[in-house]
Design a protein around this motif. Sequence first.
Motif, short mmCIF file in Angstrom:
data_model
loop_
_atom_site.label_atom_id
_atom_site.label_comp_id
_atom_site.label_asym_id
_atom_site.label_seq_id
_atom_site.Cartn_x
_atom_site.Cartn_y
_atom_site.Cartn_z
N ALA A 94 -62.51 -56.42 11.61
CA ALA A 94 -62.30 -55.18 12.36
C ALA A 94 -61.19 -54.35 11.74
O ALA A 94 -61.30 -53.12 11.66
N GLN A 95 -60.13 -55.01 11.30
CA GLN A 95 -59.03 -54.28 10.67
C GLN A 95 -59.51 -53.58 9.40
O GLN A 95 -59.15 -52.44 9.14
N TYR A 96 -60.37 -54.25 8.65
CA TYR A 96 -60.94 -53.64 7.44
C TYR A 96 -61.86 -52.47 7.81
O TYR A 96 -61.73 -51.37 7.26
N LEU A 97 -62.79 -52.70 8.74
CA LEU A 97 -63.76 -51.66 9.10
C LEU A 97 -63.09 -50.44 9.74
O LEU A 97 -63.54 -49.31 9.52
N ASP A 98 -62.03 -50.68 10.53
CA ASP A 98 -61.34 -49.59 11.20
C ASP A 98 -60.27 -48.93 10.32
O ASP A 98 -59.69 -47.92 10.71
N GLY A 99 -59.98 -49.55 9.17
CA GLY A 99 -58.99 -48.99 8.26
C GLY A 99 -57.58 -48.98 8.81
O GLY A 99 -56.81 -48.06 8.54
N LYS A 100 -57.23 -50.01 9.56
CA LYS A 100 -55.89 -50.07 10.17
C LYS A 100 -54.90 -50.74 9.20
O LYS A 100 -55.13 -51.83 8.73
N ASP A 101 -53.79 -50.05 8.96
CA ASP A 101 -52.74 -50.59 8.10
C ASP A 101 -51.89 -51.60 8.86
O ASP A 101 -51.74 -51.51 10.08
N ARG A 110 -59.08 -51.50 -0.12
CA ARG A 110 -59.14 -52.56 -1.14
C ARG A 110 -58.30 -53.78 -0.73
O ARG A 110 -58.77 -54.91 -0.80
N ALA A 111 -57.07 -53.54 -0.29
CA ALA A 111 -56.19 -54.64 0.12
C ALA A 111 -56.76 -55.38 1.33
O ALA A 111 -56.74 -56.62 1.38
N ARG A 112 -57.29 -54.62 2.29
CA ARG A 112 -57.87 -55.27 3.48
C ARG A 112 -59.13 -56.05 3.13
O ARG A 112 -59.40 -57.11 3.69
N LEU A 113 -59.92 -55.54 2.17
CA LEU A 113 -61.13 -56.25 1.74
C LEU A 113 -60.77 -57.55 1.00
O LEU A 113 -61.34 -58.60 1.27
N ILE A 114 -59.83 -57.47 0.10
CA ILE A 114 -59.39 -58.67 -0.64
C ILE A 114 -58.91 -59.74 0.33
O ILE A 114 -59.19 -60.93 0.17
#
Length: 142
Positions: A94-101, A110-114
């Motif tokens: 969810a953090q990756y999909l929502d783009g939450k830092d 990229r960082a959240r995907l890794i």
Amino acid sequence: MKGNVETTLTQNIFRILLALFMTYAGFSHLTFNRIEFQAQVPDWLSLSKDLVVILSGLVEMALGLALLFWKKQRATIGWALAIFFVLVFPGNVAQYLDGKDAFGALDSDRARLIRLFFQPVLIAWALWSSGAWRAWRNSKNK
């Protein structure tokens, strides 16, 4: 399946490191990273984000301390920790999909995907270092 399995020196070192990491992470949930961890709680979860962070922090600390000190149940705790890592994975997605830092380092897609690819590593680490895999294999060979 036996909860107490002989482990190698290398497994013990990695188990202790994981236990300390979990205890530290749990403590950080309750104190200085509390707001940052709320970014990982999915919006679709109907509970208070702060409550989820507090409860997950307490679980992390309990699992970390149990992994460190409860030798007779080490393999069982390894399985519990692996399950915990599976249960919190939707928050990472969810953090990756929502783009939450969060945490300063998770500031790009990229960082959240890794980061997502490290969850299986944590699961394997918990199962291997606790002897849970060996205990499970031994129970199947009897």
